[in-house]
Motif scaffolding. Structure first.
Motif, PDB file in Angstrom:
ATOM      1  N   PHE A 109     -24.438  71.307  13.870  1.00  0.00           N
ATOM      2  CA  PHE A 109     -25.531  72.226  13.532  1.00  0.00           C
ATOM      3  C   PHE A 109     -25.040  73.675  13.492  1.00  0.00           C
ATOM      4  CE2 PHE A 109     -28.978  75.050  14.841  1.00  0.00           C
ATOM      5  CZ  PHE A 109     -29.883  74.801  13.819  1.00  0.00           C
ATOM      6  N   PHE A 110     -24.178  74.040  14.424  1.00  0.00           N
ATOM      7  CA  PHE A 110     -23.715  75.423  14.536  1.00  0.00           C
ATOM      8  C   PHE A 110     -22.702  75.796  13.453  1.00  0.00           C
ATOM      9  CE2 PHE A 110     -24.976  74.059  18.804  1.00  0.00           C
ATOM     10  CZ  PHE A 110     -26.018  74.959  19.011  1.00  0.00           C
ATOM     11  N   GLN A 111     -22.071  74.813  12.824  1.00  0.00           N
ATOM     12  CA  GLN A 111     -21.097  75.076  11.770  1.00  0.00           C
ATOM     13  C   GLN A 111     -21.733  75.142  10.385  1.00  0.00           C
ATOM     14  OE1 GLN A 111     -18.596  71.608  12.479  1.00  0.00           O
ATOM     15  NE2 GLN A 111     -16.896  72.966  13.034  1.00  0.00           N
ATOM     16  N   ARG A 112     -22.903  74.599  10.242  1.00  0.00           N
ATOM     17  CA  ARG A 112     -23.483  74.412   8.898  1.00  0.00           C
ATOM     18  C   ARG A 112     -23.657  75.696   8.108  1.00  0.00           C
ATOM     19  NH1 ARG A 112     -27.799  69.595  10.317  1.00  0.00           N
ATOM     20  NH2 ARG A 112     -26.175  68.106  10.908  1.00  0.00           N
ATOM     21  N   SER A 113     -24.136  76.771   8.720  1.00  0.00           N
ATOM     22  CA  SER A 113     -24.353  78.002   7.945  1.00  0.00           C
ATOM     23  C   SER A 113     -23.021  78.584   7.487  1.00  0.00           C
ATOM     24  CB  SER A 113     -25.151  79.025   8.754  1.00  0.00           C
ATOM     25  OG  SER A 113     -24.418  79.420   9.898  1.00  0.00           O
ATOM     26  N   THR A 114     -22.004  78.528   8.336  1.00  0.00           N
ATOM     27  CA  THR A 114     -20.684  79.033   7.961  1.00  0.00           C
ATOM     28  C   THR A 114     -20.085  78.185   6.851  1.00  0.00           C
ATOM     29  OG1 THR A 114     -20.349  79.774  10.229  1.00  0.00           O
ATOM     30  CG2 THR A 114     -18.399  79.611   8.846  1.00  0.00           C
ATOM     31  N   VAL A 115     -20.155  76.864   6.990  1.00  0.00           N
ATOM     32  CA  VAL A 115     -19.629  75.960   5.963  1.00  0.00           C
ATOM     33  C   VAL A 115     -20.368  76.190   4.644  1.00  0.00           C
ATOM     34  CG1 VAL A 115     -19.418  73.542   5.270  1.00  0.00           C
ATOM     35  CG2 VAL A 115     -18.832  74.217   7.604  1.00  0.00           C
ATOM     36  N   SER A 116     -21.675  76.355   4.703  1.00  0.00           N
ATOM     37  CA  SER A 116     -22.482  76.601   3.501  1.00  0.00           C
ATOM     38  C   SER A 116     -22.016  77.860   2.777  1.00  0.00           C
ATOM     39  CB  SER A 116     -23.956  76.719   3.888  1.00  0.00           C
ATOM     40  OG  SER A 116     -24.721  77.028   2.768  1.00  0.00           O
ATOM     41  N   GLU A 117     -21.764  78.943   3.536  1.00  0.00           N
ATOM     42  CA  GLU A 117     -21.288  80.189   2.931  1.00  0.00           C
ATOM     43  C   GLU A 117     -19.926  79.996   2.270  1.00  0.00           C
ATOM     44  OE1 GLU A 117     -21.278  83.197   5.941  1.00  0.00           O
ATOM     45  OE2 GLU A 117     -23.464  83.151   6.170  1.00  0.00           O
ATOM     46  N   PHE A 118     -19.026  79.279   2.948  1.00  0.00           N
ATOM     47  CA  PHE A 118     -17.703  79.041   2.372  1.00  0.00           C
ATOM     48  C   PHE A 118     -17.788  78.196   1.107  1.00  0.00           C
ATOM     49  CE2 PHE A 118     -15.831  80.305   6.505  1.00  0.00           C
ATOM     50  CZ  PHE A 118     -14.872  81.175   6.015  1.00  0.00           C
ATOM     51  N   LEU A 119     -18.646  77.173   1.101  1.00  0.00           N
ATOM     52  CA  LEU A 119     -18.792  76.336  -0.090  1.00  0.00           C
ATOM     53  C   LEU A 119     -19.268  77.176  -1.278  1.00  0.00           C
ATOM     54  CD1 LEU A 119     -20.381  73.071   1.379  1.00  0.00           C
ATOM     55  CD2 LEU A 119     -17.999  73.457   0.739  1.00  0.00           C
ATOM     56  N   THR A 120     -20.223  78.059  -1.031  1.00  0.00           N
ATOM     57  CA  THR A 120     -20.729  78.938  -2.098  1.00  0.00           C
ATOM     58  C   THR A 120     -19.637  79.874  -2.586  1.00  0.00           C
ATOM     59  OG1 THR A 120     -22.983  78.818  -1.237  1.00  0.00           O
ATOM     60  CG2 THR A 120     -22.470  80.676  -2.659  1.00  0.00           C
ATOM     61  N   LEU A 121     -18.900  80.480  -1.654  1.00  0.00           N
ATOM     62  CA  LEU A 121     -17.823  81.404  -2.015  1.00  0.00           C
ATOM     63  C   LEU A 121     -16.737  80.702  -2.823  1.00  0.00           C
ATOM     64  CD1 LEU A 121     -16.344  84.187  -1.654  1.00  0.00           C
ATOM     65  CD2 LEU A 121     -15.253  83.134   0.334  1.00  0.00           C
ATOM     66  N   PHE A 122     -16.269  79.553  -2.336  1.00  0.00           N
ATOM     67  CA  PHE A 122     -15.182  78.851  -3.019  1.00  0.00           C
ATOM     68  C   PHE A 122     -15.611  78.302  -4.374  1.00  0.00           C
ATOM     69  CE2 PHE A 122     -13.438  77.971   1.443  1.00  0.00           C
ATOM     70  CZ  PHE A 122     -12.691  79.135   1.433  1.00  0.00           C
ATOM     71  N   SER A 123     -16.842  77.803  -4.466  1.00  0.00           N
ATOM     72  CA  SER A 123     -17.298  77.284  -5.762  1.00  0.00           C
ATOM     73  C   SER A 123     -17.393  78.407  -6.784  1.00  0.00           C
ATOM     74  CB  SER A 123     -18.632  76.558  -5.616  1.00  0.00           C
ATOM     75  OG  SER A 123     -19.628  77.451  -5.172  1.00  0.00           O
ATOM     76  N   GLY A 124     -17.812  79.602  -6.352  1.00  0.00           N
ATOM     77  CA  GLY A 124     -17.854  80.758  -7.253  1.00  0.00           C
ATOM     78  C   GLY A 124     -16.465  81.147  -7.724  1.00  0.00           C
ATOM     79  N   THR A 125     -15.497  81.114  -6.824  1.00  0.00           N
ATOM     80  CA  THR A 125     -14.114  81.450  -7.176  1.00  0.00           C
ATOM     81  C   THR A 125     -13.562  80.462  -8.195  1.00  0.00           C
ATOM     82  OG1 THR A 125     -13.784  82.368  -4.972  1.00  0.00           O
ATOM     83  CG2 THR A 125     -11.812  81.838  -6.235  1.00  0.00           C
ATOM     84  N   VAL A 126     -13.813  79.172  -7.963  1.00  0.00           N
ATOM     85  CA  VAL A 126     -13.345  78.145  -8.899  1.00  0.00           C
ATOM     86  C   VAL A 126     -14.028  78.329 -10.255  1.00  0.00           C
ATOM     87  CG1 VAL A 126     -13.396  75.663  -9.387  1.00  0.00           C
ATOM     88  CG2 VAL A 126     -12.707  76.483  -7.127  1.00  0.00           C
ATOM     89  N   ALA A 127     -15.345  78.590 -10.245  1.00  0.00           N
ATOM     90  CA  ALA A 127     -16.088  78.755 -11.501  1.00  0.00           C
ATOM     91  C   ALA A 127     -15.591  79.954 -12.303  1.00  0.00           C
ATOM     92  CB  ALA A 127     -17.578  78.913 -11.200  1.00  0.00           C
ATOM     93  N   GLU A 128     -15.230  81.044 -11.620  1.00  0.00           N
ATOM     94  CA  GLU A 128     -14.711  82.223 -12.331  1.00  0.00           C
ATOM     95  C   GLU A 128     -13.408  81.932 -13.049  1.00  0.00           C
ATOM     96  OE1 GLU A 128     -14.239  85.600  -9.769  1.00  0.00           O
ATOM     97  OE2 GLU A 128     -16.382  86.058  -9.818  1.00  0.00           O
ATOM     98  N   ARG A 129     -12.620  81.030 -12.491  1.00  0.00           N
ATOM     99  CA  ARG A 129     -11.276  80.787 -13.026  1.00  0.00           C
ATOM    100  C   ARG A 129     -11.201  79.661 -14.036  1.00  0.00           C
ATOM    101  NH1 ARG A 129      -8.043  81.955  -7.412  1.00  0.00           N
ATOM    102  NH2 ARG A 129      -8.695  84.130  -7.341  1.00  0.00           N
ATOM    103  N   ILE A 130     -12.272  78.922 -14.203  1.00  0.00           N
ATOM    104  CA  ILE A 130     -12.224  77.828 -15.186  1.00  0.00           C
ATOM    105  C   ILE A 130     -12.651  78.359 -16.552  1.00  0.00           C
ATOM    106  CG2 ILE A 130     -14.556  76.969 -14.744  1.00  0.00           C
ATOM    107  CD1 ILE A 130     -13.262  74.129 -15.078  1.00  0.00           C
ATOM    108  N   GLY A 131     -11.929  77.962 -17.558  1.00  0.00           N
ATOM    109  CA  GLY A 131     -12.232  78.414 -18.906  1.00  0.00           C
ATOM    110  C   GLY A 131     -13.375  77.619 -19.518  1.00  0.00           C
ATOM    111  N   PRO A 132     -13.939  78.158 -20.610  1.00  0.00           N
ATOM    112  CA  PRO A 132     -15.005  77.436 -21.299  1.00  0.00           C
ATOM    113  C   PRO A 132     -14.479  76.124 -21.887  1.00  0.00           C
ATOM    114  CG  PRO A 132     -14.516  79.520 -22.406  1.00  0.00           C
ATOM    115  CD  PRO A 132     -13.633  79.433 -21.218  1.00  0.00           C
TER     116      PRO A 132
END
Length: 197
Positions: A30-53
């Motif tokens: 329970f105590f890790q979930r908010s931190t993990v959620s933030e990291f998932l959002t951050l990393f998915s955004g980074t991956v999305a920025e780097r993938i081409g159309p």
């Protein structure tokens, strides 16, 4: 096999912006979930920025695999899973997610600003696709074929054992004449040369 994140991210113009997402964090405390959620959002955004159309990519990082699908409309779909999750199923789901998103939300809704959008089907997908064999018909068929192959191997092994037992029975039998034993040996050789593998 586990999916932790499914999201649709606007990746043009940069910086990336998460338009809609769903997370499955029950495996974390329970105590890790908010931190993990933030990291998932951050990393998915980074991956999305780097993938081409119009491209697909799988990136492995620590114990996670990022499956990404960039579209020419300026969005990308990202799934974060463990390494065991099948890539074929993940990419099939990515295509479905993007199609559902574009059908429900035209570009004018998300092209600018910071819209708060919903895609209710994501909740269903993250539950349904936790077991890829149940969600994907190709995986289900593959599993059935694997099970059939195991049964066939067991059947072949039992036939071979039976064949070996017949061989030893013929050799030990005193009730068969040497001509009968010779006939059995010749018949067996004839049959084995004609088997098509």
């Amino acid at each position: 096999m586990k999916i932790y994140y499914i999201g649709v991210i606007r990746n043009a113009p940069k910086p990336a912006y998460e338009l809609v997402s769903v997370k499955e964090l029950s495996s974390f405390s329970f105590f890790q979930r908010s931190t993990v959620s933030e990291f998932l959002t951050l990393f998915s955004g980074t991956v999305a920025e780097r993938i081409g159309p119009a491209s697909r990519q799988d990136i492995e990082e620590q114990s996670y695999t990022f499956h990404a699908y960039g579209r020419s409309e300026g969005i990308a779909a990202v799934i974060i899973s463990d390494h065991e999750y099948p890539k074929l199923v993940a990419h099939k789901l990515l295509s479905q997610v993007v199609d559902d998103f574009i059908t429900l939300h035209p570009r004018s809704k998300w092209a600018e600003g910071a819209p708060q959008l919903e895609l209710p089907v994501l909740g269903e997908y993250i539950v349904k696709y936790q077991d890829p064999k149940q969600a994907d018909s190709i995986m289900r068929i593959q599993q059935e074929l694997d099970e059939t192959k195991i049964v066939l191997h067991k059947t072949i092994e039992s036939v071979l054992e039976r064949g070996e037992k017949i061989d030893s029975l013929v050799q030990r039998s005193e009730g068969l004449s040497s001509a009968s034993k010779m006939f059995y040996t010749q018949a067996k050789k004839q049959n084995s040369c004609c088997i098509i593998s």
